[in-house]
Motif scaffolding. Structure first.
Motif, mmCIF file in Angstrom:
data_model
loop_
_atom_site.group_PDB
_atom_site.id
_atom_site.type_symbol
_atom_site.label_atom_id
_atom_site.label_comp_id
_atom_site.label_asym_id
_atom_site.label_seq_id
_atom_site.Cartn_x
_atom_site.Cartn_y
_atom_site.Cartn_z
ATOM 1 N N HIS A 190 11.385 -15.805 -1.949
ATOM 2 C CA HIS A 190 10.220 -15.983 -2.815
ATOM 3 C C HIS A 190 8.934 -15.733 -2.040
ATOM 4 C CE1 HIS A 190 13.323 -18.116 -5.074
ATOM 5 N NE2 HIS A 190 12.615 -17.762 -6.125
ATOM 6 N N TRP A 191 8.006 -15.052 -2.682
ATOM 7 C CA TRP A 191 6.685 -14.838 -2.114
ATOM 8 C C TRP A 191 5.947 -16.168 -2.062
ATOM 9 C CZ3 TRP A 191 6.046 -10.408 0.198
ATOM 10 C CH2 TRP A 191 6.748 -9.286 -0.248
ATOM 11 N N PRO A 192 4.880 -16.254 -1.282
ATOM 12 C CA PRO A 192 4.145 -17.517 -1.186
ATOM 13 C C PRO A 192 3.685 -18.089 -2.529
ATOM 14 C CG PRO A 192 3.455 -16.067 0.578
ATOM 15 C CD PRO A 192 4.365 -15.264 -0.328
ATOM 16 N N ASP A 193 3.480 -17.228 -3.535
ATOM 17 C CA ASP A 193 3.070 -17.740 -4.846
ATOM 18 C C ASP A 193 4.237 -18.214 -5.694
ATOM 19 O OD1 ASP A 193 4.297 -15.408 -5.707
ATOM 20 O OD2 ASP A 193 2.561 -14.652 -6.791
ATOM 21 N N GLY A 194 5.465 -18.136 -5.137
ATOM 22 C CA GLY A 194 6.651 -18.616 -5.846
ATOM 23 C C GLY A 194 7.396 -17.549 -6.621
ATOM 24 N N SER A 195 6.823 -16.373 -6.770
ATOM 25 C CA SER A 195 7.513 -15.313 -7.505
ATOM 26 C C SER A 195 8.659 -14.756 -6.657
ATOM 27 C CB SER A 195 6.538 -14.205 -7.915
ATOM 28 O OG SER A 195 5.986 -13.588 -6.770
ATOM 29 N N PRO A 196 9.735 -14.295 -7.306
ATOM 30 C CA PRO A 196 10.895 -13.818 -6.564
ATOM 31 C C PRO A 196 10.627 -12.491 -5.860
ATOM 32 C CG PRO A 196 11.220 -13.486 -8.911
ATOM 33 C CD PRO A 196 9.950 -14.242 -8.763
ATOM 34 N N CYS A 197 11.242 -12.330 -4.707
ATOM 35 C CA CYS A 197 11.185 -11.079 -3.957
ATOM 36 C C CYS A 197 12.595 -10.495 -3.946
ATOM 37 C CB CYS A 197 10.714 -11.320 -2.522
ATOM 38 S SG CYS A 197 10.752 -9.836 -1.500
ATOM 39 N N GLU A 198 12.745 -9.359 -4.569
ATOM 40 C CA GLU A 198 14.049 -8.704 -4.605
ATOM 41 C C GLU A 198 14.409 -8.218 -3.212
ATOM 42 O OE1 GLU A 198 16.151 -4.899 -6.769
ATOM 43 O OE2 GLU A 198 14.418 -5.843 -7.709
ATOM 44 N N ARG A 199 15.663 -8.404 -2.845
ATOM 45 C CA ARG A 199 16.153 -7.981 -1.540
ATOM 46 C C ARG A 199 16.176 -6.457 -1.454
ATOM 47 N NH1 ARG A 199 21.444 -10.355 1.487
ATOM 48 N NH2 ARG A 199 21.286 -8.959 3.267
ATOM 49 N N GLY A 200 15.795 -5.924 -0.300
ATOM 50 C CA GLY A 200 15.779 -4.477 -0.111
ATOM 51 C C GLY A 200 15.822 -4.106 1.358
ATOM 52 N N SER A 201 15.740 -2.825 1.619
ATOM 53 C CA SER A 201 15.732 -2.314 2.988
ATOM 54 C C SER A 201 14.293 -2.125 3.463
ATOM 55 C CB SER A 201 16.464 -0.978 3.051
ATOM 56 O OG SER A 201 17.813 -1.153 2.700
ATOM 57 N N VAL A 202 14.120 -2.158 4.779
ATOM 58 C CA VAL A 202 12.795 -2.083 5.384
ATOM 59 C C VAL A 202 12.805 -1.045 6.497
ATOM 60 C CG1 VAL A 202 11.095 -3.386 6.716
ATOM 61 C CG2 VAL A 202 12.360 -4.519 4.901
ATOM 62 N N ILE A 203 11.773 -0.215 6.559
ATOM 63 C CA ILE A 203 11.569 0.700 7.677
ATOM 64 C C ILE A 203 10.286 0.276 8.380
ATOM 65 C CG2 ILE A 203 11.130 3.070 8.394
ATOM 66 C CD1 ILE A 203 12.633 3.984 5.887
ATOM 67 N N LEU A 204 10.395 -0.001 9.669
ATOM 68 C CA LEU A 204 9.245 -0.436 10.463
ATOM 69 C C LEU A 204 8.826 0.666 11.429
ATOM 70 C CD1 LEU A 204 10.603 -3.961 11.324
ATOM 71 C CD2 LEU A 204 8.627 -3.500 9.890
ATOM 72 N N VAL A 205 7.537 0.932 11.468
ATOM 73 C CA VAL A 205 6.967 1.872 12.433
ATOM 74 C C VAL A 205 5.878 1.122 13.178
ATOM 75 C CG1 VAL A 205 5.778 4.065 12.756
ATOM 76 C CG2 VAL A 205 7.408 3.815 10.888
#
Length: 77
Positions: free
Chosen positions: A26-41
């Protein structure tokens, strides 16, 4: 793009977002965050001694995180 003065928490914020997306939650405001992939640069922080430990501390699913080590520069002329 996240920009700002050095030492103001840009990397920490970015890795918090990456951890949340990789693991879901969940985001800080309580809304759900869908799971996903991340690319970091990253052009500044080292993957081994900075990025990975911060991701682990933030609860990231490292199997959903990919880090790019560099880019190829091509001449325009």
């Amino acid at each position: 793009l996240i920009a700002g003065q050095p030492g103001r928490g840009k990397s920490q914020l970015t890795l918090f977002i990456a951890a949340l997306v990789s693991a879901g939650g969940h985001w800080p405001d309580g809304s759900p965050c869908e799971r996903g992939s991340v690319i970091l640069v990253s052009c500044e922080d080292d993957r081994g001694d900075t990025i990975v430990p911060r991701l682990i501390a933030a609860g990231a699913d490292l199997s959903a995180c990919l880090s790019l080590d560099g880019t190829r520069r091509e001449e325009w002329v």
